[in-house]
Design an enzyme around this catalytic site. Structure first.
Site, mmCIF file in Angstrom:
data_model
loop_
_atom_site.group_PDB
_atom_site.id
_atom_site.type_symbol
_atom_site.label_atom_id
_atom_site.label_comp_id
_atom_site.label_asym_id
_atom_site.label_seq_id
_atom_site.Cartn_x
_atom_site.Cartn_y
_atom_site.Cartn_z
ATOM 1 N N ASP A 1 0.668 -1.233 -0.068
ATOM 2 C CA ASP A 1 -0.118 0.054 0.041
ATOM 3 C C ASP A 1 0.851 1.267 0.081
ATOM 4 O O ASP A 1 1.913 1.257 0.326
ATOM 5 C CB ASP A 1 -0.876 -0.018 1.114
ATOM 6 C CG ASP A 1 -2.142 -0.657 1.186
ATOM 7 O OD1 ASP A 1 -2.189 -1.777 0.273
ATOM 8 O OD2 ASP A 1 -3.048 -0.729 2.059
ATOM 9 N N ASP A 2 0.201 2.343 -0.521
ATOM 10 C CA ASP A 2 0.624 3.701 -0.162
ATOM 11 C C ASP A 2 1.719 4.286 -1.178
ATOM 12 O O ASP A 2 2.059 5.243 -0.771
ATOM 13 C CB ASP A 2 1.003 3.778 1.255
ATOM 14 C CG ASP A 2 -0.037 3.571 2.215
ATOM 15 O OD1 ASP A 2 -1.216 3.551 1.778
ATOM 16 O OD2 ASP A 2 0.113 3.746 3.626
ATOM 17 N N HIS B 1 -5.882 2.918 -4.562
ATOM 18 C CA HIS B 1 -6.050 3.160 -2.905
ATOM 19 C C HIS B 1 -6.310 4.742 -2.788
ATOM 20 O O HIS B 1 -5.706 5.287 -1.772
ATOM 21 C CB HIS B 1 -4.732 2.800 -2.491
ATOM 22 C CG HIS B 1 -4.447 2.551 -0.883
ATOM 23 N ND1 HIS B 1 -5.573 2.022 -0.269
ATOM 24 C CD2 HIS B 1 -3.629 3.103 0.093
ATOM 25 C CE1 HIS B 1 -5.129 2.116 1.150
ATOM 26 N NE2 HIS B 1 -3.956 2.780 1.313
ATOM 27 N N HIS C 1 -5.384 9.159 0.163
ATOM 28 C CA HIS C 1 -5.447 8.430 1.481
ATOM 29 C C HIS C 1 -6.074 8.905 2.624
ATOM 30 O O HIS C 1 -5.787 9.064 3.476
ATOM 31 C CB HIS C 1 -3.846 8.184 1.762
ATOM 32 C CG HIS C 1 -3.871 6.979 2.711
ATOM 33 N ND1 HIS C 1 -3.849 7.015 3.917
ATOM 34 C CD2 HIS C 1 -3.377 5.548 2.208
ATOM 35 C CE1 HIS C 1 -3.416 5.613 4.368
ATOM 36 N NE2 HIS C 1 -3.331 4.973 3.415
ATOM 37 N N HIS D 1 3.921 -2.304 2.835
ATOM 38 C CA HIS D 1 3.527 -1.003 2.459
ATOM 39 C C HIS D 1 5.091 -0.630 1.705
ATOM 40 O O HIS D 1 6.204 -1.094 2.227
ATOM 41 C CB HIS D 1 3.519 -0.032 3.619
ATOM 42 C CG HIS D 1 2.409 -0.147 4.499
ATOM 43 N ND1 HIS D 1 2.164 -0.978 5.284
ATOM 44 C CD2 HIS D 1 1.117 0.650 4.102
ATOM 45 C CE1 HIS D 1 0.749 -0.995 5.780
ATOM 46 N NE2 HIS D 1 0.306 0.146 5.081
#
Length: 292
Positions: A96-97, A147, A151, A241
């Site tokens: 993620d991210d 995603h 965020h 991540h």
């Protein structure tokens, strides 16, 4: 021997030298023009440290028509997937991210281990790190998923703002050349009925996770490896991540994670492949929000 026309020879040499200099200038200007017209990021993102040999990605496609069909079939059965079935001993690593400064360390570690993965990317970050985006988009080993754009916790947003978060984040991927994302992960694992309705209208499947590596805590490489390996079971989706902070420990943990999972006879696959080979159960585990 003295040449018959010494001055003519001198002029010829000068003209040859001048032509070579002009050719060099033209080549240099052409290179500068190509750089200006490209979407290349700042020079430090194109350094040797961030580049990957193209040969690292010469693998069979991982997200073909069969996988796309499996994702859509799963979405029609259940709007949320946190774990797949147990038919095959498979596990999906997800990140993620990103993309971010550590994304290419993660990608290189996965490429060296020949390990597929699924990346849930933040739109506003993907706009900056186009070198990383380029490698991910053009690799057949990795799947890109959405995603959101910034965020943000979707449960704190009205419908219009949720629409912007979902659509803007997805459009960054398609603009970069990736297919329209079928997979979506909400930040912090937080969603509400509005989120589910918007994803349903967009034919997007929400993907959560079975195992949280908690790598964002930076507990050390061995701790990350232990959490992943101990928590995995057939059909598991692992949360890690590649962005959102210093992810050097995550990158360093990947070789050990892959090695130990394979030692336990697990096969690493992307999320779409996981859903194809292991149709998920209708009853999905509940998940505490706060990460992702």
């Amino acid at each position: 021997m003295t040449p018959r026309h010494p001055m003519r020879a001198v002029h010829v040499r000068r003209r040859v030298v001048a032509m070579l200099i002009l050719l060099a200038i033209m080549l240099a200007l052409g290179a500068v023009l190509r750089l200006m017209l490209s979407d290349a990021p700042p020079e430090h993102f194109l350094s040797r440290h961030h580049q990957i040999p193209a040969a690292s990605f010469v693998v069979s496609p991982t997200f073909g028509d069969a996988e796309a069909t499996a994702v859509e079939a799963t979405r029609k059965r259940t709007p949320i997937v946190a774990v797949a079935g147990r038919r095959k001993r498979q596990v999906a690593l997800t990140f993620d991210d990103g993309p971010g400064p550590y994304t290419m360390q993660v990608v290189r570690a996965l490429a060296r281990a020949q390990a597929p993965a699924t990346f849930f990317q933040v739109g506003q970050t993907a706009k900056v790190f186009t070198a990383e985006e380029h490698h991910l988009v053009h690799s057949s080993r990795f799947v890109l998923a959405a995603h959101t754009e910034q965020h943000r916790d979707l449960t704190h947003l009205p419908r219009a703002a949720q629409i912007s978060e979902i659509d803007d984040g997805a459009s960054v991927l398609t603009t970069a050349g990736a297919p329209s994302p079928q997979l979506f992960r909400p930040p912090y694992g937080a969603f509400d009925r509005t989120t589910l309705d918007l994803l349903e209208r967009r034919h997007m499947l929400m993907v959560l996770w079975t195992v949280d590596s908690r790598d964002y805590e930076r507990p050390g490489v061995n701790a990350i490896v232990k959490r992943v390996v101990d928590g995995v079971r057939p059909g598991a989706i692992v949360l890690m991540h590649d962005g959102g902070g210093n992810r050097s420990q995550t990158a360093a943990s990947i070789p050990k994670v892959v090695q130990r999972l394979r030692a336990k006879h697990y096969t690493l696959v992307t999320v779409p492949r996981l859903l194809l080979d292991n149709p998920p159960p209708l009853k999905q585990p509940s998940l505490e929000t706060g990460v992702g």
